[in-house]
Design a protein around this motif. Sequence first.
Motif, PDB file in Angstrom:
ATOM      1  N   TYR A  14       6.528  62.522  55.089  1.00  0.00           N
ATOM      2  CA  TYR A  14       5.623  61.124  55.310  1.00  0.00           C
ATOM      3  C   TYR A  14       4.879  61.196  55.605  1.00  0.00           C
ATOM      4  O   TYR A  14       5.422  61.760  56.980  1.00  0.00           O
ATOM      5  N   VAL A  24      -0.876  64.596  63.351  1.00  0.00           N
ATOM      6  CA  VAL A  24      -0.663  63.529  62.859  1.00  0.00           C
ATOM      7  C   VAL A  24       0.509  62.879  64.005  1.00  0.00           C
ATOM      8  O   VAL A  24       0.191  63.278  65.169  1.00  0.00           O
ATOM      9  N   THR A  81       2.480  60.647  63.053  1.00  0.00           N
ATOM     10  CA  THR A  81       4.259  60.689  62.492  1.00  0.00           C
ATOM     11  C   THR A  81       4.086  61.353  61.341  1.00  0.00           C
ATOM     12  O   THR A  81       3.219  60.723  60.488  1.00  0.00           O
ATOM     13  N   LYS A 132      -4.661  59.872  54.581  1.00  0.00           N
ATOM     14  CA  LYS A 132      -4.904  58.911  55.023  1.00  0.00           C
ATOM     15  C   LYS A 132      -2.874  58.544  54.776  1.00  0.00           C
ATOM     16  O   LYS A 132      -2.565  59.697  54.914  1.00  0.00           O
ATOM     17  N   PRO A 133      -2.981  57.930  55.512  1.00  0.00           N
ATOM     18  CA  PRO A 133      -0.845  58.080  55.007  1.00  0.00           C
ATOM     19  C   PRO A 133      -0.512  58.043  53.926  1.00  0.00           C
ATOM     20  O   PRO A 133      -0.925  58.062  52.956  1.00  0.00           O
ATOM     21  N   SER A 174       1.488  59.287  58.912  1.00  0.00           N
ATOM     22  CA  SER A 174       0.958  57.522  58.573  1.00  0.00           C
ATOM     23  C   SER A 174      -0.475  57.880  58.922  1.00  0.00           C
ATOM     24  O   SER A 174      -1.205  57.340  59.041  1.00  0.00           O
ATOM     25  N   GLY A 175      -0.878  59.350  59.194  1.00  0.00           N
ATOM     26  CA  GLY A 175      -2.050  59.837  58.791  1.00  0.00           C
ATOM     27  C   GLY A 175      -2.507  60.807  59.289  1.00  0.00           C
ATOM     28  O   GLY A 175      -2.053  60.998  60.546  1.00  0.00           O
ATOM     29  N   ALA A 204       3.002  53.345  51.339  1.00  0.00           N
ATOM     30  CA  ALA A 204       3.108  55.335  51.430  1.00  0.00           C
ATOM     31  C   ALA A 204       4.431  56.003  51.668  1.00  0.00           C
ATOM     32  O   ALA A 204       5.063  57.425  51.247  1.00  0.00           O
ATOM     33  N   GLN A 205       5.515  55.454  52.391  1.00  0.00           N
ATOM     34  CA  GLN A 205       6.671  55.969  52.368  1.00  0.00           C
ATOM     35  C   GLN A 205       7.614  56.277  51.499  1.00  0.00           C
ATOM     36  O   GLN A 205       8.080  56.879  50.710  1.00  0.00           O
ATOM     37  N   GLN A 209       1.082  52.115  55.103  1.00  0.00           N
ATOM     38  CA  GLN A 209       2.034  53.043  56.118  1.00  0.00           C
ATOM     39  C   GLN A 209       3.652  52.578  55.193  1.00  0.00           C
ATOM     40  O   GLN A 209       4.481  53.339  54.374  1.00  0.00           O
TER      41      GLN A 209
END
Length: 140
Positions: A63, A80, A82, A46-47, A65-66, A126-127, A123
Amino acid sequence: MTTLRVDIVSAEAEIFSGEATMLVATGELGELGITPRHAPLITRLKPGHIDVVLTAGERQQFYISGGILEVQPQVVTVLVDTAIRAADLDEAAAQRAKKEAEDALANRTDALEVSEAQAKLAQAMAQLQALERLRKNLKH
């Protein structure tokens, strides 16, 4: 001490490659801790964040993005879309993205827009969580 090789690769470039004693990532069903001699595994991520504990005890935080995590006997590969080093995250941009996603959800018109807004919100959150983890680790 046994180590494992960790490769974090995005569509654009190799983000990290090195020896580590542990990797922590956020899988679809929760946190995963990968250490040397872990059983082979492939799972979606997951992100969220990835923590890589290097052989000297230092942590590298990212970090993502998934993506996909693959564990082989001596190598862990993270593929990934990103990946950004946690220290390079832009908190103001993440806050703006969160606000835009929340506004899009509030003004939703169809299922596709809702789905896109939910993904952007996940996202951005998550960041922000990755930034918070980085701050906590810097205090210790």
